[in-house]
Design a protein around this motif. Structure first.
Motif, PDB file in Angstrom:
ATOM      1  N   THR A  76       0.842  -1.191   0.000  1.00 44.65           N
ATOM      2  CA  THR A  76       0.000   0.000   0.000  1.00 44.65           C
ATOM      3  C   THR A  76       0.877   1.239   0.000  1.00 44.65           C
ATOM      4  O   THR A  76       1.899   1.283   0.685  1.00 44.65           O
ATOM      5  N   ALA A  77       0.462   2.256  -0.760  1.00 43.15           N
ATOM      6  CA  ALA A  77       1.255   3.482  -0.861  1.00 43.15           C
ATOM      7  C   ALA A  77       1.306   4.198   0.474  1.00 43.15           C
ATOM      8  O   ALA A  77       0.429   4.039   1.338  1.00 43.15           O
ATOM      9  N   ALA A  78       2.343   5.037   0.639  1.00 41.50           N
ATOM     10  CA  ALA A  78       2.462   5.849   1.841  1.00 41.50           C
ATOM     11  C   ALA A  78       1.253   6.762   1.959  1.00 41.50           C
ATOM     12  O   ALA A  78       0.726   7.258   0.967  1.00 41.50           O
ATOM     13  N   GLY A  79       0.798   6.973   3.186  1.00 41.99           N
ATOM     14  CA  GLY A  79      -0.356   7.829   3.404  1.00 41.99           C
ATOM     15  C   GLY A  79      -1.659   7.065   3.450  1.00 41.99           C
ATOM     16  O   GLY A  79      -2.719   7.644   3.689  1.00 41.99           O
ATOM     17  N   GLY A  80      -1.616   5.742   3.206  1.00 38.03           N
ATOM     18  CA  GLY A  80      -2.809   4.926   3.343  1.00 38.03           C
ATOM     19  C   GLY A  80      -3.636   4.792   2.082  1.00 38.03           C
ATOM     20  O   GLY A  80      -4.568   3.983   2.046  1.00 38.03           O
ATOM     21  N   GLN A  81      -3.365   5.583   1.040  1.00 40.22           N
ATOM     22  CA  GLN A  81      -4.105   5.437  -0.203  1.00 40.22           C
ATOM     23  C   GLN A  81      -3.730   4.115  -0.879  1.00 40.22           C
ATOM     24  O   GLN A  81      -2.582   3.713  -0.882  1.00 40.22           O
ATOM     25  N   ARG A  82      -4.721   3.467  -1.436  1.00 36.75           N
ATOM     26  CA  ARG A  82      -4.492   2.238  -2.181  1.00 36.75           C
ATOM     27  C   ARG A  82      -4.311   2.600  -3.655  1.00 36.75           C
ATOM     28  O   ARG A  82      -5.205   3.184  -4.267  1.00 36.75           O
ATOM     29  N   ALA A  89       0.376  -3.870 -24.089  1.00 37.39           N
ATOM     30  CA  ALA A  89       0.412  -2.676 -23.245  1.00 37.39           C
ATOM     31  C   ALA A  89      -0.349  -2.878 -21.929  1.00 37.39           C
ATOM     32  O   ALA A  89       0.122  -2.463 -20.863  1.00 37.39           O
ATOM     33  N   ALA A  90      -1.520  -3.497 -21.989  1.00 37.83           N
ATOM     34  CA  ALA A  90      -2.310  -3.692 -20.775  1.00 37.83           C
ATOM     35  C   ALA A  90      -1.591  -4.619 -19.798  1.00 37.83           C
ATOM     36  O   ALA A  90      -1.607  -4.396 -18.582  1.00 37.83           O
ATOM     37  N   ALA A  91      -0.959  -5.670 -20.319  1.00 34.17           N
ATOM     38  CA  ALA A  91      -0.210  -6.582 -19.455  1.00 34.17           C
ATOM     39  C   ALA A  91       0.981  -5.872 -18.820  1.00 34.17           C
ATOM     40  O   ALA A  91       1.285  -6.080 -17.631  1.00 34.17           O
ATOM     41  N   GLU A  92       1.662  -5.023 -19.589  1.00 34.82           N
ATOM     42  CA  GLU A  92       2.776  -4.256 -19.039  1.00 34.82           C
ATOM     43  C   GLU A  92       2.300  -3.328 -17.925  1.00 34.82           C
ATOM     44  O   GLU A  92       2.944  -3.206 -16.882  1.00 34.82           O
ATOM     45  N   LEU A  93       1.163  -2.700 -18.130  1.00 35.89           N
ATOM     46  CA  LEU A  93       0.606  -1.819 -17.104  1.00 35.89           C
ATOM     47  C   LEU A  93       0.203  -2.615 -15.866  1.00 35.89           C
ATOM     48  O   LEU A  93       0.365  -2.149 -14.735  1.00 35.89           O
ATOM     49  N   ALA A  94      -0.302  -3.830 -16.072  1.00 32.17           N
ATOM     50  CA  ALA A  94      -0.724  -4.671 -14.948  1.00 32.17           C
ATOM     51  C   ALA A  94       0.448  -5.062 -14.057  1.00 32.17           C
ATOM     52  O   ALA A  94       0.261  -5.389 -12.887  1.00 32.17           O
ATOM     53  N   ARG A  95       1.664  -5.037 -14.611  1.00 29.06           N
ATOM     54  CA  ARG A  95       2.859  -5.370 -13.824  1.00 29.06           C
ATOM     55  C   ARG A  95       3.408  -4.170 -13.055  1.00 29.06           C
ATOM     56  O   ARG A  95       4.299  -4.317 -12.226  1.00 29.06           O
ATOM     57  N   SER A  96       2.911  -2.978 -13.337  1.00 24.28           N
ATOM     58  CA  SER A  96       3.473  -1.768 -12.743  1.00 24.28           C
ATOM     59  C   SER A  96       3.199  -1.716 -11.241  1.00 24.28           C
ATOM     60  O   SER A  96       2.332  -2.423 -10.723  1.00 24.28           O
ATOM     61  N   GLU A  97       3.944  -0.869 -10.538  1.00 24.55           N
ATOM     62  CA  GLU A  97       3.804  -0.754  -9.096  1.00 24.55           C
ATOM     63  C   GLU A  97       2.417  -0.240  -8.715  1.00 24.55           C
ATOM     64  O   GLU A  97       2.020   0.851  -9.122  1.00 24.55           O
ATOM     65  N   CYS A  98       1.696  -1.036  -7.964  1.00 24.61           N
ATOM     66  CA  CYS A  98       0.379  -0.652  -7.465  1.00 24.61           C
ATOM     67  C   CYS A  98      -0.067  -1.704  -6.458  1.00 24.61           C
ATOM     68  O   CYS A  98       0.604  -2.725  -6.266  1.00 24.61           O
TER      69      CYS A  98
END
Length: 425
Positions: free
Chosen positions: A16-22, A108-117
């Motif tokens: 989870t990102a800093a600050g509590g936002q998902r 492109a969608a698969a590459e985005l799905a691998r991104s940090e989140c």
């Protein structure tokens, strides 16, 4: 439910990102699921931050508007030919401000799905959602899965990658089962009951369905959806796919998954337990509720969707499924039992037959009849641990080609019958 892909008792831990936002990535952002997810995010800015959006590329103006509104890092389009128009649309939205990174192409969608989140919401329609599903799971993201086809066609591949609790279902029926299953242990579940609205043709016989038109089939009485999903609802193919999906998500045998027709679409599905108790999950028809479960679980998002006004009288009805008029559910059970590449063949052939029906080249009953013929010709599917993405793609390509051949064979008779019906009208 420890053997199931979607286990509401387990908590998969993604960063989870800093600050509590998902941090969220939304695939299929310009479609129905994507736009409703964005509405939910914009109403809950303290909970969610969208870092990436993907779309096919047909609505670049909307995609650019969404990107600017959400301040995303990355946008992705499947069609490379739309990139110039997307750059122009982004320039109009951003002006002199820095624009997001653009990814383009089939991957492109698969590459985005691998991104940090933290969570990837897969709202893509069709089996092209398989690669992004596998990419998100492999990268360790929580997967909010609205793309049922990727699970249908790649079930063994998804099961091999997904960790316990990593998938949160977003289909209204499977989100309902997900919540109702909290009422007991796996050993206490007697059966799953998947509800169906019955579509626009509930109560009609097989003979009466022979002459329905695409316009008739697209007039769904409850939900507003895309054309393919709406036709699938009319044939009840969607319910067959959901039976396969329920089997894969919750590891319940097909003989313990029942379909019941519920025209009001208030009860989205039910779980019957061994003591005779049945738990039903019910809300007014609105996909923002299931989307909120997918994005926010294990927390519930206040006012994600409308609630019932219990001071107003209402009637809820339930009817048995007419298997003769709607043989698609039985065919799906058969296909699900075969496993391997058979579900991919079923799904791909159906998509081609729906296209043929919408174009006037196949009668309504011919959709499922042709799919059944393709499935029968497919024979013994590739199964078990030998299944690969290449196997799935090859099976789909064959099924699409064969379905088009069979539909073309049927087309002259279909067009003649249509012309005769119009002349009589």
């Amino acid at each position: 439910m420890t053997d199931s892909l979607a286990d509401p008792h387990l908590r998969y831990s993604a960063p989870t990102a800093a600050g509590g936002q998902r941090e969220i990535v939304i695939l299929g952002s310009t479609g129905s699921i994507g736009t409703q997810a964005i509405d939910l995010v914009l109403r809950n800015p303290d909970r969610f931050r969208v870092t990436g959006l993907s779309a096919a590329g047909g609505r670049v103006g909307l995609l650019a508007e969404q990107a600017r509104q959400l301040k995303v890092r990355t946008v992705a389009v499947a069609r490379t030919d739309t990139v110039p128009a997307l750059r122009e649309a982004l320039a109009a939205q951003y002006g002199a401000e820095p624009q997001p990174e653009i990814l383009a192409g089939p991957e492109a969608a698969a590459e985005l799905a691998r991104s940090e989140c933290h969570t990837v919401l897969n709202g893509i329609t069709g089996s092209i959602g398989l690669a992004p599903t596998l990419a998100a799971l492999e990268a360790g993201r929580t997967l909010a899965l609205a793309n049922k086809e990727s699970l249908i066609v790649g079930g063994p591949l998804v099961k091999a990658l997904a960790k316990p609790g990593q998938i949160i279902p977003v289909d209204s029926e499977h989100a309902a089962l997900f919540q109702a299953l909290l009422g007991g242990t796996r050993a206490e579940v007697r059966k799953l009951v998947v509800t169906a609205s019955g579509g626009p043709f509930r109560g009609r016989t097989k003979a009466e369905l022979a002459s329905v038109t695409p316009q008739d089939a697209l007039a769904h009485p409850t939900w507003s959806m895309g054309p393919v999903i709406t036709i699938n609802s009319a044939t009840l193919v969607n319910k067959g796919l959901e039976v396969i999906e329920a089997h894969l998500l919750y590891d319940i045998p097909f003989e313990r998954i029942e379909v019941v027709v519920h025209p009001q679409s208030y009860v989205h599905s039910m779980v019957e337990f061994v003591d005779g108790s049945t738990l039903a999950q019910a809300t007014p028809p609105d996909m923002r509720g299931p989307i909120a479960i997918g994005l926010g679980w294990p927390e519930r998002i206040p006012d994600a969707a409308p609630a019932f006004d219990w001071s107003t009288a209402s009637t809820w009805e339930f009817f048995p499924l007419d298997d003769e008029a709607f043989p698609s559910v039985g065919l799906a059970r058969h296909v699900g039992g075969l496993g391997g590449t058979a579900p991919a063949v079923f799904n791909a052939a159906n998509e081609e037959c729906v296209d043929a029906f919408l174009a006037g080249g196949l009668p309504f009953n011919g959709i499922v009849d042709t799919v059944a013929e393709v499935v029968a010709e497919h024979g013994t599917p590739t199964t078990g641990t030998r299944l690969t993405v290449a196997d799935v793609l090859e099976a789909e390509a064959w099924a699409r080609a064969r379905a088009r051949e069979l539909a073309a064979r049927t087309a002259p008779a279909s067009r003649t019958a249509k012309a005769t019906s119009e002349a009589r009208a």
